[in-house]
Design an enzyme around this catalytic site. Sequence first.
Site, PDB file in Angstrom:
ATOM      1  N   VAL A 111       0.856  -1.192   0.000  1.00  0.00           N
ATOM      2  CA  VAL A 111       0.000   0.000   0.000  1.00  0.00           C
ATOM      3  C   VAL A 111       0.890   1.238   0.000  1.00  0.00           C
ATOM      4  O   VAL A 111       1.572   1.541   0.988  1.00  0.00           O
ATOM      5  CB  VAL A 111      -0.927   0.013   1.242  1.00  0.00           C
ATOM      6  N   ASP A 216      -0.071  -4.016   9.595  1.00  0.00           N
ATOM      7  CA  ASP A 216       0.476  -5.015  10.523  1.00  0.00           C
ATOM      8  C   ASP A 216      -0.453  -5.160  11.719  1.00  0.00           C
ATOM      9  O   ASP A 216      -0.941  -4.164  12.255  1.00  0.00           O
ATOM     10  CB  ASP A 216       1.869  -4.605  11.008  1.00  0.00           C
ATOM     11  N   ASP A 257      -6.009 -32.721  27.411  1.00  0.00           N
ATOM     12  CA  ASP A 257      -6.486 -31.684  28.324  1.00  0.00           C
ATOM     13  C   ASP A 257      -7.883 -31.216  27.928  1.00  0.00           C
ATOM     14  O   ASP A 257      -8.754 -31.041  28.782  1.00  0.00           O
ATOM     15  CB  ASP A 257      -5.495 -30.514  28.317  1.00  0.00           C
ATOM     16  N   ALA A 262      -9.802 -32.577  34.072  1.00  0.00           N
ATOM     17  CA  ALA A 262      -8.561 -32.267  34.778  1.00  0.00           C
ATOM     18  C   ALA A 262      -7.734 -31.300  33.933  1.00  0.00           C
ATOM     19  O   ALA A 262      -8.127 -30.900  32.840  1.00  0.00           O
ATOM     20  CB  ALA A 262      -7.778 -33.549  35.037  1.00  0.00           C
ATOM     21  N   GLY A 309      -6.144 -31.316  39.131  1.00  0.00           N
ATOM     22  CA  GLY A 309      -7.593 -31.448  38.985  1.00  0.00           C
ATOM     23  C   GLY A 309      -8.086 -32.874  38.988  1.00  0.00           C
ATOM     24  O   GLY A 309      -9.079 -33.202  38.348  1.00  0.00           O
ATOM     25  N   HIS A 751      -1.085 -21.375  35.464  1.00  0.00           N
ATOM     26  CA  HIS A 751      -2.182 -20.451  35.737  1.00  0.00           C
ATOM     27  C   HIS A 751      -2.352 -19.476  34.575  1.00  0.00           C
ATOM     28  O   HIS A 751      -1.376 -19.041  33.969  1.00  0.00           O
ATOM     29  CB  HIS A 751      -1.919 -19.660  37.023  1.00  0.00           C
ATOM     30  N   LYS A 771      11.081  -6.356  48.702  1.00  0.00           N
ATOM     31  CA  LYS A 771      12.199  -6.287  49.648  1.00  0.00           C
ATOM     32  C   LYS A 771      12.546  -4.843  49.969  1.00  0.00           C
ATOM     33  O   LYS A 771      12.762  -4.476  51.142  1.00  0.00           O
ATOM     34  CB  LYS A 771      13.411  -7.013  49.062  1.00  0.00           C
TER      35      LYS A 771
END
Length: 1092
Positions: A111, A216, A257, A262, A309, A751, A771
Amino acid sequence: MSAKAISEQTGKEFLYKYICTSAAVQNRFRYVNVTAETDFDRVARENPWLLTERLVVKPDQLIKRRGKLGLVGVNLDLNGVRQWLKSRLMKETTVGKAKGVLKNFLIEPFVAHKQEEEFYVCIYATREGDYVLFHHEGGVDVGDVDAKAKKLLIGVDVKISEDSVKKQLLTHVPNDKKAVLASFIVGLFNLYEDLFFTYLEINPLVVTKDGVYVLDMAAKIDATADYICKAKWGDVEFPPPFGREAYPEEAYIADLDAKSGASLKLTLLNPRGRIWTMVAGGGASVVYSDTICDLGGVDELANYGEYSGAPSEQQTYDYAKTILSLMTREKHHDGKVLIIGGSIANFTNVAATFKGIVRAIRDYQVPLKEHEVTIFVRRGGPNYQEGLRVMGEVGKTTGIPIHVFGTETHMTAIVGMALGHRPIPNQPPVAAHTANFLLNSSGSTSTPASSRTASFSENQSKVESSPAKKAKTGTPIAKATTLFSKHTKSIVWGMQTRAVQGMLDFDYVCSRDEPSVAAMVYPFTGDHKQKFYWGHKEILLPVYKNMSDAMKKHPDVDVLISFASLRSAFDSTMETMQYPQIRTIAIIAEGIPEAHTRKIIKTADEKGVTIIGPATVGGIKPGCFKIGNTGGMLDNILASKLYRPGSVAYVSRSGGMSNELNNIISRTTDGVFEGVAIGGDRYPGSVFTDHVLRYQDTPGVKMIVVLGEIGGTEEYKICEAIKQGRITKPVVCWCIGTCATMFSSEVQFGHAGACANQASETAVAKNNALKEAGAFVPKSFDELGEIITSVYDDLVTKGVIKPAKEMPPPTVPMDYSWARELGLIRKPASFMTSICDERGQELIYAGMPITEVFKSEIGLGGTLGLLWFQRRLPRYACQFIEMCLMVTADHGPAVSGAHNTIVCARAGKDLISSLTSGLLTIGDRFGGALDAAAKQFSKAFDSGMLPMEFVNKMKKDGKLIMGIGHRVKSINNPDMRVQILKEFVKQHFPSTQLLDYALDVEKITTSKKPNLILNVDGFIGVAFVDLLRTCGGFTRDEADEFVEIGALNGIFVLGRSMGFIGHYLDQKRLKQGLYRHPWDDISYVLPEHMSM
């Protein structure tokens, strides 16, 4: 995980298909995917624009800043594209720290445009809503868009408008482009919401006089929304991050899975590595990877993965054999180690999952020994002692070095042992057996107090907790500081009887006066009562079909524990929040779409409801209340002293790691005061600070432990609260996921929220910040227990904590099923069976798996042989059985059985009733001659009686010879059924002694009367005796026993059932009315004394 990156091609396909905007979107669907296998001539024929337009070519492999890296070919013709690809396609390149092969490219029209026509737009999700970023200068030199771009926050459940876009985002855009851009951005945002995107970036977005061009694009979608968006998404492929190959084994585990309740995850990092892991739990898997990397094993770490699980034995076997297969393909000069680790499970039966792993180890014992594999095991949870015993036993029997440890060993200690950083104990301490915690050592069966014998199935009028204060309309209601007390009552959504029983056992051992579960809600049944145990006594808890009924009848309930599935959790939670009495909701389900979770959070904040979860096991307040399966089974409750409060409160993301914290805190301090697992999703219903500030305001809490995680920025709020003096109690904190910065490519941990999108979200950055703020931060998870001990001892020395004297908890009886699982009791079975076993992953007929039944093509006859005779019969025997079923299938509507079936069918009865009516006529006079004929002929033959002697004896005794005689057929009009069977038997049976004897009898009987032939019942009876006696599968006694117990009549019953069903269907199809027998076919006679 939830947010997954998609390819640029997929993202553009979604946009072109579904965007709704008045802006003219150009170059729709004008792209071509190129790989090493691409046929350019064919592609050019299918896409003629490739030959007429200038082109752009770029890799489509999740690579950022391709333009800066020189990975975009611009303004080329097709030959130019091919030349450009020659030096790049299938070539290795380095992007950042990641090395990978460029093998997937995208060709699009070039373009031509000006710099001022380039714009930048990005939409991304946050907890409070979705941000739209816009910058009027797009392209490769856009720079730090976070600092430059205009931002517009669209709150949860708020609609975007073109006016707000123009006012807040397009201030620097020329007026002639504002309308087009505003319409496009609104359409893009609606697409983003409808298709559950979590991230969508276009740079540059080009706007010319002809329209809008998407040059993009990078995007992520919420994979958990698949069940909602499947129709629009189709089958989406999620490419791996650049630098990591997509392995078929990863796809295999992902498929397992998807088919399982589980969680099974596998990512291959370095297939040639010597350190392999098989870890239970999403949080624990990250901790083990951290520890391996901390001890210098990052370059040798072969994989990341987790199983959790409560997977079945078969699922664990499939998972384990995949890993063992991978690690035994290439030898390592130092040998290999396999770390089978995990935290203390909440509800997974460790012994059951370990059985699957043990099966896999046995199957791979030879290659494991060849590759010098050493295995280290550490696990805790329900029945873990049996699991560890079985694991240790397989090491001894196979000769594979397997080192086994339980909860007495720190979770990650086995990593140091495996990598040679700490010695391996010769005799690890043996933890007490589950039974030691649960069995009543005093021998007394009495309960601690008389109040424990009452039934709590009915609602109690007494309400201890004070109601929430009403807020002014429009202002959020304040959330409670104390979520649970000894008087907390809950409703459980879902038929989770095991979890409810666990809660009641916890209540009992905590000496609560009443059960914490008031009722259950289950929409799929009517209202009823469910039986549970309260100590030694049985009680009834009500189960309601409707939430409204449960709320009305139990006004003292203020907690809801939702075990609803990921598909129904959103609707049921939103319904629950309509009832002001509910102050806390725990959502257990994993995989709820993030957009739904954010709506739940918004509503909860408005109503002052505390949400724990989603994707959580829950939380626990020792001595008071526990959510569902939190804390594991009763042995762990007792071992971790969770039946009485301590002084330490904790909050973590992981459910399994929360149980590990229970263990660590109980061993290093006076115990847990309260603990909450907020859940592993990106947007948990409540965050770390919600609970840390509650603990700060709770007098009984003296110190706080936080187990943070890579991803998100919530830990920084704890830093601010410490600095500002809002938190004054000592906080021990550690963020897991420190290994992520050491990997060359991005790894998505177990997770959904465990992924850093920027440097500040890394575990290392958060640990440093904590800390600096003044929290106590260990050097690694290995040292977490030591830091907790140090802080606790200091508080005891200062007198802040005064450890209380230990009091023994009440004894809780063990459930029969669990005692049997542990091998503590035995009981005679109610009945025995030896023909079929449906308990495993595959149905088994007489020891033969159902898959083998079909592979062997034994047919119906072979299946009958397995189920009736418990033998794999020869092929001819199977064929004979099938022929018998065919010839006995029907004999017309006039016979008594078919007649009864027809009459029943025409009376409007169902199939089963009609079939039964026909079958009940089978006996000695109809169809039951198979057994009788077999017995009579066998007895005569075995006694040595000649055929003539047998006929004369039966005549003398006044008995009929069963199997001899036919109403229609005769020696001159033979029964073709008998002829067909006779030919087959004579050709295939090894011996036909009894059949030959019966045919000799037939010669004698037909000489007296031509219709006294050996009929089909008689033929099958005697031929079957020959089969049983001569096929080689039975002893003589076994063959005679099958005849004696009536097996042969079963052939007639089974075969004729086909005909009876046919007659039933025929009558229904012909719509025949009620049958009434005609008068002229009945002979009406008077009683004999009257007729005289």
